[in-house]
Design a protein around this motif. Structure first.
Motif, PDB file in Angstrom:
ATOM      1  N   LEU A 161       0.805  -1.220   0.000  1.00  0.00           N
ATOM      2  CA  LEU A 161       0.000   0.000   0.000  1.00  0.00           C
ATOM      3  C   LEU A 161       0.839   1.272   0.000  1.00  0.00           C
ATOM      4  CD1 LEU A 161      -2.870  -0.994   2.452  1.00  0.00           C
ATOM      5  CD2 LEU A 161      -2.724  -1.295  -0.036  1.00  0.00           C
ATOM      6  N   ARG A 162       2.159   1.142  -0.027  1.00  0.00           N
ATOM      7  CA  ARG A 162       3.003   2.317  -0.228  1.00  0.00           C
ATOM      8  C   ARG A 162       2.655   2.932  -1.580  1.00  0.00           C
ATOM      9  NH1 ARG A 162       8.150   2.644   2.112  1.00  0.00           N
ATOM     10  NH2 ARG A 162       9.150   2.778   0.052  1.00  0.00           N
ATOM     11  N   ASP A 163       3.005   4.201  -1.767  1.00  0.00           N
ATOM     12  CA  ASP A 163       2.531   4.899  -2.964  1.00  0.00           C
ATOM     13  C   ASP A 163       3.670   5.529  -3.768  1.00  0.00           C
ATOM     14  OD1 ASP A 163       0.524   5.665  -4.697  1.00  0.00           O
ATOM     15  OD2 ASP A 163       0.016   7.484  -3.595  1.00  0.00           O
TER      16      ASP A 163
ATOM     17  N   ALA B  45      14.305  -8.501   4.129  1.00  0.00           N
ATOM     18  CA  ALA B  45      13.200  -9.326   4.620  1.00  0.00           C
ATOM     19  C   ALA B  45      13.664 -10.757   4.897  1.00  0.00           C
ATOM     20  CB  ALA B  45      12.066  -9.322   3.612  1.00  0.00           C
ATOM     21  N   ARG B  46      14.483 -11.304   4.007  1.00  0.00           N
ATOM     22  CA  ARG B  46      14.973 -12.674   4.208  1.00  0.00           C
ATOM     23  C   ARG B  46      15.874 -12.757   5.435  1.00  0.00           C
ATOM     24  NH1 ARG B  46      16.046 -12.027  -1.553  1.00  0.00           N
ATOM     25  NH2 ARG B  46      14.275 -12.884  -2.728  1.00  0.00           N
ATOM     26  N   ALA B  47      16.705 -11.727   5.631  1.00  0.00           N
ATOM     27  CA  ALA B  47      17.588 -11.716   6.795  1.00  0.00           C
ATOM     28  C   ALA B  47      16.783 -11.637   8.094  1.00  0.00           C
ATOM     29  CB  ALA B  47      18.557 -10.542   6.702  1.00  0.00           C
ATOM     30  N   ARG B  48      15.680 -10.904   8.044  1.00  0.00           N
ATOM     31  CA  ARG B  48      14.885 -10.698   9.262  1.00  0.00           C
ATOM     32  C   ARG B  48      13.955 -11.868   9.560  1.00  0.00           C
ATOM     33  NH1 ARG B  48      11.007  -5.375  10.223  1.00  0.00           N
ATOM     34  NH2 ARG B  48       9.906  -6.123  12.084  1.00  0.00           N
ATOM     35  N   PHE B  49      13.318 -12.414   8.533  1.00  0.00           N
ATOM     36  CA  PHE B  49      12.283 -13.424   8.760  1.00  0.00           C
ATOM     37  C   PHE B  49      12.661 -14.821   8.282  1.00  0.00           C
ATOM     38  CE2 PHE B  49       9.923  -9.380   8.273  1.00  0.00           C
ATOM     39  CZ  PHE B  49       9.280  -9.338   9.503  1.00  0.00           C
ATOM     40  N   GLY B  50      13.733 -14.928   7.482  1.00  0.00           N
ATOM     41  CA  GLY B  50      14.105 -16.235   6.936  1.00  0.00           C
ATOM     42  C   GLY B  50      13.668 -16.381   5.495  1.00  0.00           C
ATOM     43  N   THR B  51      14.511 -16.998   4.682  1.00  0.00           N
ATOM     44  CA  THR B  51      14.256 -17.107   3.250  1.00  0.00           C
ATOM     45  C   THR B  51      12.967 -17.854   2.944  1.00  0.00           C
ATOM     46  OG1 THR B  51      16.621 -17.023   2.742  1.00  0.00           O
ATOM     47  CG2 THR B  51      15.170 -18.000   1.065  1.00  0.00           C
ATOM     48  N   GLU B  52      12.771 -19.002   3.589  1.00  0.00           N
ATOM     49  CA  GLU B  52      11.586 -19.805   3.281  1.00  0.00           C
ATOM     50  C   GLU B  52      10.308 -19.116   3.737  1.00  0.00           C
ATOM     51  OE1 GLU B  52       9.149 -22.891   1.877  1.00  0.00           O
ATOM     52  OE2 GLU B  52      11.137 -22.130   1.352  1.00  0.00           O
ATOM     53  N   GLN B  53      10.349 -18.475   4.890  1.00  0.00           N
ATOM     54  CA  GLN B  53       9.153 -17.784   5.373  1.00  0.00           C
ATOM     55  C   GLN B  53       8.762 -16.650   4.434  1.00  0.00           C
ATOM     56  OE1 GLN B  53       6.981 -18.356   8.387  1.00  0.00           O
ATOM     57  NE2 GLN B  53       5.970 -17.313   6.686  1.00  0.00           N
ATOM     58  N   VAL B  54       9.741 -15.892   3.957  1.00  0.00           N
ATOM     59  CA  VAL B  54       9.447 -14.804   3.026  1.00  0.00           C
ATOM     60  C   VAL B  54       8.892 -15.362   1.723  1.00  0.00           C
ATOM     61  CG1 VAL B  54      10.468 -12.954   1.643  1.00  0.00           C
ATOM     62  CG2 VAL B  54      11.096 -13.205   4.049  1.00  0.00           C
ATOM     63  N   ARG B  55       9.447 -16.459   1.244  1.00  0.00           N
ATOM     64  CA  ARG B  55       8.916 -17.080   0.011  1.00  0.00           C
ATOM     65  C   ARG B  55       7.458 -17.462   0.201  1.00  0.00           C
ATOM     66  NH1 ARG B  55       7.210 -21.343  -2.242  1.00  0.00           N
ATOM     67  NH2 ARG B  55       7.322 -22.541  -0.297  1.00  0.00           N
ATOM     68  N   ILE B  56       7.138 -18.042   1.328  1.00  0.00           N
ATOM     69  CA  ILE B  56       5.756 -18.452   1.606  1.00  0.00           C
ATOM     70  C   ILE B  56       4.835 -17.239   1.645  1.00  0.00           C
ATOM     71  CG2 ILE B  56       4.242 -19.418   3.383  1.00  0.00           C
ATOM     72  CD1 ILE B  56       6.558 -21.342   4.076  1.00  0.00           C
TER      73      ILE B  56
ATOM     74  N   HIS C 103      -2.732 -18.527   1.033  1.00  0.00           N
ATOM     75  CA  HIS C 103      -3.401 -18.322   2.312  1.00  0.00           C
ATOM     76  C   HIS C 103      -2.523 -17.674   3.378  1.00  0.00           C
ATOM     77  CE1 HIS C 103      -7.075 -20.406   1.202  1.00  0.00           C
ATOM     78  NE2 HIS C 103      -6.354 -21.382   0.699  1.00  0.00           N
ATOM     79  N   GLU C 104      -1.195 -17.711   3.234  1.00  0.00           N
ATOM     80  CA  GLU C 104      -0.317 -17.206   4.292  1.00  0.00           C
ATOM     81  C   GLU C 104      -0.320 -15.674   4.333  1.00  0.00           C
ATOM     82  OE1 GLU C 104       1.333 -18.882   6.637  1.00  0.00           O
ATOM     83  OE2 GLU C 104       0.435 -20.746   5.911  1.00  0.00           O
ATOM     84  N   THR C 105      -0.322 -15.130   5.539  1.00  0.00           N
ATOM     85  CA  THR C 105      -0.429 -13.686   5.741  1.00  0.00           C
ATOM     86  C   THR C 105       0.814 -13.138   6.422  1.00  0.00           C
ATOM     87  OG1 THR C 105      -2.820 -13.946   6.054  1.00  0.00           O
ATOM     88  CG2 THR C 105      -1.843 -11.864   6.753  1.00  0.00           C
ATOM     89  N   PRO C 106       1.491 -12.160   5.810  1.00  0.00           N
ATOM     90  CA  PRO C 106       2.624 -11.538   6.504  1.00  0.00           C
ATOM     91  C   PRO C 106       2.131 -10.731   7.696  1.00  0.00           C
ATOM     92  CG  PRO C 106       2.114 -10.341   4.495  1.00  0.00           C
ATOM     93  CD  PRO C 106       1.253 -11.560   4.485  1.00  0.00           C
ATOM     94  N   PRO C 107       2.967 -10.517   8.707  1.00  0.00           N
ATOM     95  CA  PRO C 107       2.526  -9.784   9.906  1.00  0.00           C
ATOM     96  C   PRO C 107       1.913  -8.428   9.566  1.00  0.00           C
ATOM     97  CG  PRO C 107       4.729 -10.701  10.226  1.00  0.00           C
ATOM     98  CD  PRO C 107       4.389 -10.906   8.784  1.00  0.00           C
ATOM     99  N   GLY C 108       0.680  -8.234  10.001  1.00  0.00           N
ATOM    100  CA  GLY C 108       0.011  -6.959   9.797  1.00  0.00           C
ATOM    101  C   GLY C 108      -0.491  -6.717   8.387  1.00  0.00           C
TER     102      GLY C 108
ATOM    103  N   GLY D 141       1.960  -5.377   5.017  1.00  0.00           N
ATOM    104  CA  GLY D 141       2.169  -5.246   6.453  1.00  0.00           C
ATOM    105  C   GLY D 141       3.599  -4.874   6.813  1.00  0.00           C
ATOM    106  N   GLU D 142       4.222  -5.653   7.701  1.00  0.00           N
ATOM    107  CA  GLU D 142       5.564  -5.348   8.185  1.00  0.00           C
ATOM    108  C   GLU D 142       6.643  -5.535   7.121  1.00  0.00           C
ATOM    109  OE1 GLU D 142       6.594  -7.219  11.880  1.00  0.00           O
ATOM    110  OE2 GLU D 142       4.641  -6.808  12.773  1.00  0.00           O
ATOM    111  N   LEU D 143       6.310  -6.180   6.027  1.00  0.00           N
ATOM    112  CA  LEU D 143       7.285  -6.330   4.946  1.00  0.00           C
ATOM    113  C   LEU D 143       7.398  -5.060   4.112  1.00  0.00           C
ATOM    114  CD1 LEU D 143       6.476  -9.908   3.546  1.00  0.00           C
ATOM    115  CD2 LEU D 143       8.255  -9.255   5.182  1.00  0.00           C
ATOM    116  N   ALA D 144       6.383  -4.226   4.118  1.00  0.00           N
ATOM    117  CA  ALA D 144       6.363  -3.034   3.263  1.00  0.00           C
ATOM    118  C   ALA D 144       7.544  -2.126   3.569  1.00  0.00           C
ATOM    119  CB  ALA D 144       5.057  -2.270   3.443  1.00  0.00           C
ATOM    120  N   GLY D 145       8.245  -1.733   2.513  1.00  0.00           N
ATOM    121  CA  GLY D 145       9.392  -0.855   2.647  1.00  0.00           C
ATOM    122  C   GLY D 145      10.712  -1.591   2.816  1.00  0.00           C
TER     123      GLY D 145
END
Length: 208
Positions: free
Chosen positions: A24-26, A102-113, A119-124, A92-96
């Motif tokens: 939703l960034r513009d 993102a991979r360093a913060r949450f993990g490569t596989e989690q970001v891919r998912i 159905h998977e939802t990123p935080p927020g 959500g928290e991935l924006a920006g």
């Protein structure tokens, strides 16, 4: 063919250029994105396409792409509906963050998912299923009637919002949609059968 729907993803944005999750960034279009939008408009003009109604999101990268395309096809004043229901998926928290951050913060596989699954939802943020839950009802309420009445509709939108539509239009299942990607300023053309059946993707040769 009279009854057509053309879907276009916006041209490259500043966030695309920096490999950021945008959501939703513009951000505005880059110079490349502007050139891509002109090229898409020129290609549609070469196909001899004109439209009865245009639709886009509440975000300027899509709105600006649409404006450039309409200028190129000679319909700058075409009636246009701008609606937040067509906005990009909320990351959500991935924006920006860029993809590496993102991979360093949450993990490569989690970001891919989060990026690819249905159905998977990123935080927020929103899942692709959440995005479809607002995009598809808008399509059925506002866009489909234009085509069903014999018109041509142009929708300039966002990668994930359009991917959510392709699941219905192309019959893509939740697993296969993970592999579907729409490039910046890429367009897809759908035609309705003469008997009023569903829309099918078509290739149309340029008129020139």
């Amino acid at each position: 063919m009279k009854r057509l729907l053309v879907l276009v993803r916006h041209g490259q944005s500043a966030d695309n250029e920096q490999d950021l999750f945008s959501g939703l960034r513009d951000p505005d279009l880059t110079a490349r994105g502007v050139a891509e939008a002109h090229a898409a408009g020129q290609a549609l003009r070469g196909l001899g396409l004109r439209f009865d109604r245009a639709f886009t999101s509440g975000l300027r990268r899509a709105q600006r792409t649409l404006g450039i395309i309409l200028d190129e096809i000679g319909q700058p004043d075409l009636a246009t509906v701008r609606d937040a229901a067509l906005n990009e998926r909320d990351y959500g928290e991935l924006a920006g963050l860029n993809k590496t951050q993102a991979r360093a913060r949450f993990g490569t596989e989690q970001v891919r998912i989060w990026r690819k699954s249905y159905h998977e939802t990123p935080p927020g943020g929103e899942s692709l299923a959440d995005t479809a839950a607002r995009v598809w009802p808008f399509y059925e309420r506002e866009i489909a009637p234009v085509v069903a009445a014999g018109g041509r509709a142009l929708l300039v939108g966002h990668g994930n919002a359009l991917r959510s539509m392709l699941m219905r239009l192309d019959g893509v299942d939740p697993t296969s949609i993970e592999e579907v990607n729409i490039g910046t300023a890429q367009f897809l053309i759908y035609a309705m059968a003469e008997d009023g059946g569903g829309l099918s993707r078509v290739e149309i040769a340029p008129t020139a």
